[in-house]
Design an enzyme around this catalytic site. Structure first.
Site, PDB file in Angstrom:
ATOM      1  N   SER A 187       0.826  -1.208   0.000  1.00  0.00           N
ATOM      2  CA  SER A 187       0.000   0.000   0.000  1.00  0.00           C
ATOM      3  C   SER A 187       0.860   1.257   0.000  1.00  0.00           C
ATOM      4  O   SER A 187       0.377   2.348  -0.321  1.00  0.00           O
ATOM      5  CB  SER A 187      -0.946   0.006   1.209  1.00  0.00           C
ATOM      6  OG  SER A 187      -0.219   0.191   2.414  1.00  0.00           O
ATOM      7  N   CYS A 220      -1.638   1.212  10.551  1.00  0.00           N
ATOM      8  CA  CYS A 220      -0.969  -0.090  10.627  1.00  0.00           C
ATOM      9  C   CYS A 220      -1.180  -0.936   9.368  1.00  0.00           C
ATOM     10  O   CYS A 220      -2.259  -0.898   8.775  1.00  0.00           O
ATOM     11  CB  CYS A 220      -1.481  -0.849  11.842  1.00  0.00           C
ATOM     12  SG  CYS A 220      -1.065  -0.021  13.391  1.00  0.00           S
ATOM     13  N   PRO A 221      -0.131  -1.654   8.939  1.00  0.00           N
ATOM     14  CA  PRO A 221       1.202  -1.781   9.561  1.00  0.00           C
ATOM     15  C   PRO A 221       2.185  -0.664   9.211  1.00  0.00           C
ATOM     16  O   PRO A 221       3.304  -0.665   9.691  1.00  0.00           O
ATOM     17  CB  PRO A 221       1.702  -3.115   9.003  1.00  0.00           C
ATOM     18  CG  PRO A 221       1.089  -3.184   7.630  1.00  0.00           C
ATOM     19  CD  PRO A 221      -0.274  -2.568   7.778  1.00  0.00           C
ATOM     20  N   GLY A 222       1.749   0.289   8.342  1.00  0.00           N
ATOM     21  CA  GLY A 222       2.613   1.439   8.106  1.00  0.00           C
ATOM     22  C   GLY A 222       2.990   1.707   6.667  1.00  0.00           C
ATOM     23  O   GLY A 222       3.980   2.390   6.414  1.00  0.00           O
ATOM     24  N   GLY A 223       2.211   1.190   5.712  1.00  0.00           N
ATOM     25  CA  GLY A 223       2.535   1.405   4.301  1.00  0.00           C
ATOM     26  C   GLY A 223       2.583   2.873   3.924  1.00  0.00           C
ATOM     27  O   GLY A 223       3.533   3.338   3.289  1.00  0.00           O
ATOM     28  N   ASP A 239      -3.631   4.169  15.195  1.00  0.00           N
ATOM     29  CA  ASP A 239      -4.244   2.880  14.854  1.00  0.00           C
ATOM     30  C   ASP A 239      -4.144   1.974  16.070  1.00  0.00           C
ATOM     31  O   ASP A 239      -3.139   1.989  16.785  1.00  0.00           O
ATOM     32  CB  ASP A 239      -3.526   2.237  13.667  1.00  0.00           C
ATOM     33  CG  ASP A 239      -4.362   1.137  12.998  1.00  0.00           C
ATOM     34  OD1 ASP A 239      -4.862   0.254  13.723  1.00  0.00           O
ATOM     35  OD2 ASP A 239      -4.497   1.165  11.769  1.00  0.00           O
ATOM     36  N   ASP A 259      -8.677   5.448  18.055  1.00  0.00           N
ATOM     37  CA  ASP A 259      -9.603   5.394  16.927  1.00  0.00           C
ATOM     38  C   ASP A 259      -9.324   6.579  16.008  1.00  0.00           C
ATOM     39  O   ASP A 259      -9.413   7.737  16.432  1.00  0.00           O
ATOM     40  CB  ASP A 259     -11.038   5.450  17.456  1.00  0.00           C
ATOM     41  CG  ASP A 259     -12.087   5.322  16.356  1.00  0.00           C
ATOM     42  OD1 ASP A 259     -11.739   5.480  15.168  1.00  0.00           O
ATOM     43  OD2 ASP A 259     -13.259   5.076  16.690  1.00  0.00           O
ATOM     44  N   ASP A 276      -6.133   5.792   4.959  1.00  0.00           N
ATOM     45  CA  ASP A 276      -6.532   4.681   4.084  1.00  0.00           C
ATOM     46  C   ASP A 276      -7.328   3.668   4.899  1.00  0.00           C
ATOM     47  O   ASP A 276      -6.998   2.490   4.943  1.00  0.00           O
ATOM     48  CB  ASP A 276      -5.294   4.035   3.455  1.00  0.00           C
ATOM     49  CG  ASP A 276      -5.664   2.989   2.395  1.00  0.00           C
ATOM     50  OD1 ASP A 276      -6.785   3.056   1.872  1.00  0.00           O
ATOM     51  OD2 ASP A 276      -4.828   2.113   2.107  1.00  0.00           O
ATOM     52  N   LYS A 305     -13.553   4.104  -0.346  1.00  0.00           N
ATOM     53  CA  LYS A 305     -13.912   2.772  -0.838  1.00  0.00           C
ATOM     54  C   LYS A 305     -15.233   2.857  -1.610  1.00  0.00           C
ATOM     55  O   LYS A 305     -16.153   3.564  -1.209  1.00  0.00           O
ATOM     56  CB  LYS A 305     -14.030   1.785   0.325  1.00  0.00           C
ATOM     57  CG  LYS A 305     -12.846   1.812   1.291  1.00  0.00           C
ATOM     58  CD  LYS A 305     -11.518   1.525   0.608  1.00  0.00           C
ATOM     59  CE  LYS A 305     -10.362   1.637   1.605  1.00  0.00           C
ATOM     60  NZ  LYS A 305      -9.049   1.425   0.946  1.00  0.00           N
TER      61      LYS A 305
END
Length: 364
Positions: A187, A220-223, A239, A259, A276, A305
């Site tokens: 990502s 997370c995970p940090g893209g 996150d 949150d 994202d 989305k």
């Protein structure tokens, strides 16, 4: 012939068709779209042939969401002699205005991948032939039209042109990016592509610079955080999940387990907000507007989305809702949206305030 050829993500031909039909009719240009599912392109046939060139010049490409590339088609060549494809191309385009670049392309589909290698090999001899006939400048010239040869089979192609001031600068409309080996997820490429598409390269040192403070919601995970870190930014990653240790080891990331829809910064020193999160577009749009209303960020990049049906209508609706919310704050906001190559069932949206960016330029 003079139709428009529009590249898109395979599976989104109907969205591209709906978009070009609506945007063209808004300019009193009428026609119909020829759509083949999962083909990766749409042909828009105009009732008035001269209007194809008008749209290629005047319909702002940067405002199109589902269309990766836009060009005027002048000729369709079928059943070519594979021993000599060049002569018919030269003959068909003999009255073209001299072009400044050549792109030999095909659709972005699994079926067309076999043609990609051929297109690369064919580019060199075609370029030489076009230059010898003075249909292409001796060197790449950015301010001239772009000559397109779009292969549908090795003996079947569409010929056309695009305007360099109103097209995608990328081959096939796709930036060629490699996923960094230390990126926590692919990502990361999504945000990198967004920077290439939305932020002018000459402004990167101003708007994507080391020392800026940024927030990544749903990190997370940090893209996406990875893209900010590699540009030297200090990032607050929000996150409840786990961040990649490689990012935490940089010392540039502060991870808050919270949150993303609730958390807000305590100081007004955040420049970039990126997000994202998998959530309903309406909720994301209102959250983004709230951040700008409270002056909690200066520029934002986020994904919306899309549903399985009425994807174009949903995208346009949410962008218009966001536009209305931001107008309540300031009239200087700019909204850009695109379905990027690295997007799937989603679009990426970029928001910034022209006045705030001009203040950055003044500081320089």
């Amino acid at each position: 012939m003079n139709n428009l050829l529009l590249y898109c993500r395979p599976g989104f031909e109907k969205e591209a068709a709906a978009e070009i039909t609506e945007r063209a009719s808004n300019m009193q240009c009428y026609g119909f779209a020829r759509v083949k599912d999962d083909s990766g392109y749409v042909i828009f046939e105009l009732y008035d042939e001269e209007q194809a060139d008008l749209l290629a010049r005047k319909l702002p490409f940067r405002e199109l969401i589902f269309i990766r590339q836009m060009l005027v088609v002048t000729h369709e060549l079928k059943d070519l002699d594979v021993a000599d494809r060049i002569s018919p191309i030269i003959e068909a385009t003999s009255e073209y205005t001299i072009c400044g670049d050549l792109r030999v392309e095909t659709a972005d589909t699994n079926e067309a991948k076999e043609l990609s290698a051929f297109c690369r090999k064919f580019t060199v001899p075609l370029r030489q032939a076009l230059r010898s006939k003075e249909l292409l400048t001796k060197k790449e010239t950015p301010h001239r039209p772009v000559f397109h040869a779009f292969f549908m089979a090795n003996d079947h192609l569409l010929l056309g042109y695009s305007y360099s001031f109103n097209n995608s600068e990328f081959h096939m409309g796709i930036p060629r990016l490699r996923c960094p080996p230390d990126a926590p997820s692919r990502s990361s490429l999504k945000l990198e592509e967004a920077f290439y598409v939305f932020v002018p390269r000459e402004e990167w040192d101003l708007r994507l610079t080391s020392g800026m403070k940024a927030v990544d919601l749903g990190a997370c995970p940090g893209g996406w955080t990875h893209q900010l870190v590699r540009r030297g930014m200090m990032v607050t990653a929000v996150d409840n999940g786990t961040m990649a240790q490689s990012l935490m080891d940089t010392g540039q990331v502060k991870h808050l387990r919270d949150d993303g829809f609730v958390w807000r910064p305590s100081k007004k020193n955040i420049y970039w907000l990126v997000c994202d999160m998998v959530e309903k577009p309406a909720r994301v749009v209102h959250m983004i507007a709230d951040w700008f209303r409270e002056n909690d960020c200066q520029e934002a990049m986020f994904n919306l989305k899309l549903p399985m049906k009425k994807r174009y209508a949903e995208a346009v609706h949410n962008i218009e809702v966001l536009r209305g919310l931001l107008k309540e704050v300031d009239n200087a906001f700019v909204i850009q949206a695109k379905q990027l190559y690295h997007d799937r069932e989603e679009i990426t949206v970029h928001v910034y305030n022209k006045y705030w960016v001009s203040k950055l330029e003044a500081k320089e």
